[in-house]
Design an enzyme around this catalytic site. Structure first.
Site, mmCIF file in Angstrom:
data_model
loop_
_atom_site.group_PDB
_atom_site.id
_atom_site.type_symbol
_atom_site.label_atom_id
_atom_site.label_comp_id
_atom_site.label_asym_id
_atom_site.label_seq_id
_atom_site.Cartn_x
_atom_site.Cartn_y
_atom_site.Cartn_z
ATOM 1 N N LYS A 1 0.806 -1.226 0.000
ATOM 2 C CA LYS A 1 0.000 0.000 0.000
ATOM 3 C C LYS A 1 0.835 1.270 0.000
ATOM 4 O O LYS A 1 2.011 1.264 0.353
ATOM 5 C CB LYS A 1 -0.982 -0.011 1.179
ATOM 6 C CG LYS A 1 -2.187 -0.911 0.863
ATOM 7 C CD LYS A 1 -3.272 -0.851 1.887
ATOM 8 C CE LYS A 1 -4.407 -1.784 1.434
ATOM 9 N NZ LYS A 1 -5.435 -1.933 2.455
ATOM 10 N N ARG B 1 -3.794 -9.915 5.231
ATOM 11 C CA ARG B 1 -4.144 -9.972 3.809
ATOM 12 C C ARG B 1 -2.937 -9.488 3.004
ATOM 13 O O ARG B 1 -2.445 -8.387 3.222
ATOM 14 C CB ARG B 1 -5.353 -9.072 3.570
ATOM 15 C CG ARG B 1 -5.873 -9.073 2.140
ATOM 16 C CD ARG B 1 -7.094 -8.164 2.024
ATOM 17 N NE ARG B 1 -7.620 -8.141 0.679
ATOM 18 C CZ ARG B 1 -7.161 -7.341 -0.285
ATOM 19 N NH1 ARG B 1 -6.186 -6.505 -0.048
ATOM 20 N NH2 ARG B 1 -7.699 -7.397 -1.491
HETATM 21 C C1 8Y7 Z 1 -8.196 -4.198 1.917
HETATM 22 C C2 8Y7 Z 1 -9.268 -4.958 1.431
HETATM 23 C C3 8Y7 Z 1 -8.275 -3.973 -0.239
HETATM 24 C C4 8Y7 Z 1 -7.973 -4.173 3.321
HETATM 25 C C5 8Y7 Z 1 -9.853 -5.669 3.536
HETATM 26 C C6 8Y7 Z 1 -5.308 -3.196 -1.749
HETATM 27 C C7 8Y7 Z 1 -10.270 -5.416 -0.790
HETATM 28 C C8 8Y7 Z 1 -6.556 -2.453 -1.825
HETATM 29 N N1 8Y7 Z 1 -7.578 -3.596 0.858
HETATM 30 N N2 8Y7 Z 1 -10.092 -5.698 2.229
HETATM 31 N N3 8Y7 Z 1 -9.306 -4.798 0.089
HETATM 32 N N4 8Y7 Z 1 -8.828 -4.925 4.092
HETATM 33 N N5 8Y7 Z 1 -10.636 -6.375 4.375
HETATM 34 O O1 8Y7 Z 1 -4.257 -2.497 -1.832
HETATM 35 O O2 8Y7 Z 1 -7.095 -3.498 3.867
HETATM 36 O O3 8Y7 Z 1 -5.247 -4.423 -1.631
HETATM 37 S S1 8Y7 Z 1 -8.002 -3.473 -1.886
#
Ligand code: 8Y7
Length: 266
Positions: free
Chosen positions: A214, A248
């Site tokens: 990020k 994640r």
């Molecule tokens: C997150 C996310 C994304 C996060 C959850 C990226 C879909 C942007 N970021 N879902 N999604 N938490 N729960 O850089 O921080 O992956 S998308």
């Protein structure tokens, strides 16, 4: 005795979009999406998070049918091939509904089930749900993030969404919470949330943290997405140390190792 039971879980990211934030849509065709799913599984992810619409600021919106066509075939394929939990990253209740029918285990909703019918669709199923905080909408959320007390405000929002779930009989054991790093937050906001992550983990629901590649990493390191792995691992370690239960990430194998080492110490 070194116990590695109850390790925090790794959620590997599978973007099925032509315009994803950090992989440039490398997995858009369904065969390569499946090959990437295999890598995510073999590298040791516990969960695979499948997304058919980019939440990147300025990304093109995707129709309901297009999103269904992107994610449902791959859910079905993964379900039959790999013993891995399947999470679906969507805010559309029609997509949630089809994903649940196709065998999804978790709905990962950056809108925390505020969309039309989303609470009801999840309530009528047995899936888990990740409730994430976001200030504003993806398109404009980074224009002017603004908080008096970022930890307090994010916590109040998440508790309100938890209550909405419980009120519609989504049981507590199905709820995951997430402060939403990078979603309508300045660098300083993101750092404050990580510094005080225990304020979230101590609530009692599993906390998911997503910081992989990020811009908060890019802002500190002044490096492009392709060079943010070490920084992302540093934050994953800090998150696990503060009690996060799900990380994640785009970088599954490295994150699995980092979590094992962190957990061996704490
Ligand atoms: C997150 C996310 C994304 C996060 C959850 C990226 C879909 C942007 N970021 N879902 N999604 N938490 N729960 O850089 O921080 O992956 S998308």
């Amino acid at each position: 005795m070194l116990s590695q039971d109850n390790l925090p879980k790794v959620m590997g990211i599978l973007n099925i979009t032509p315009d994803s934030f950090s992989d440039g849509g490398n997995f858009f065709s369904s065969k390569s999406a499946f090959e990437q799913a295999r890598i995510i599984f073999e590298e040791g992810a516990d969960i695979i998070d499948i997304g058919g619409e980019s939440s990147r600021p300025g990304a093109k919106p995707v129709s309901i049918q297009e999103e269904i066509d992107r994610v449902i075939p791959i859910i079905e394929q993964i379900r039959t091939e790999f013993p891995i939990s399947i999470s679906v990253d969507t805010s559309k209740s029609a997509v949630m509904c089809e994903a649940i029918k196709a065998g999804a285990d978790i709905i990962n909703d950056i809108m925390a089930l505020q969309g039309e019918n989303s609470l009801a669709v999840v309530a009528n199923s047995k899936v888990k749900v990740c409730l994430m905080h976001m200030q504003g909408k993806p398109k404009t959320m980074q224009t002017n993030p603004n908080y008096n007390d970022v930890v307090g405000e994010v916590k109040t929002f998440l508790l309100e969404r938890v209550k909405a779930c419980i009120d519609i009989d989504i049981t507590e054991d199905r709820i995951i919470i997430d402060p939403g790093f990078g979603f309508g937050k300045t660098l300083e906001n993101n750092l404050t949330l990580m510094r005080y992550l225990v304020e979230f983990t101590k609530i009692g629901y599993p906390v998911l943290v997503g910081v992989s590649r990020k811009s908060m990493l890019g802002e500190i390191l002044n490096k492009p997405v392709t060079e943010r792995l070490s920084g992302g691992i540093a934050l994953a370690v800090l998150a696990v140390e503060r009690g996060a239960e799900i990380i994640r990430t785009h970088d599954v194998a490295t994150t699995v190792d980092a979590i094992k080492i962190t957990q061996a110490v704490i």
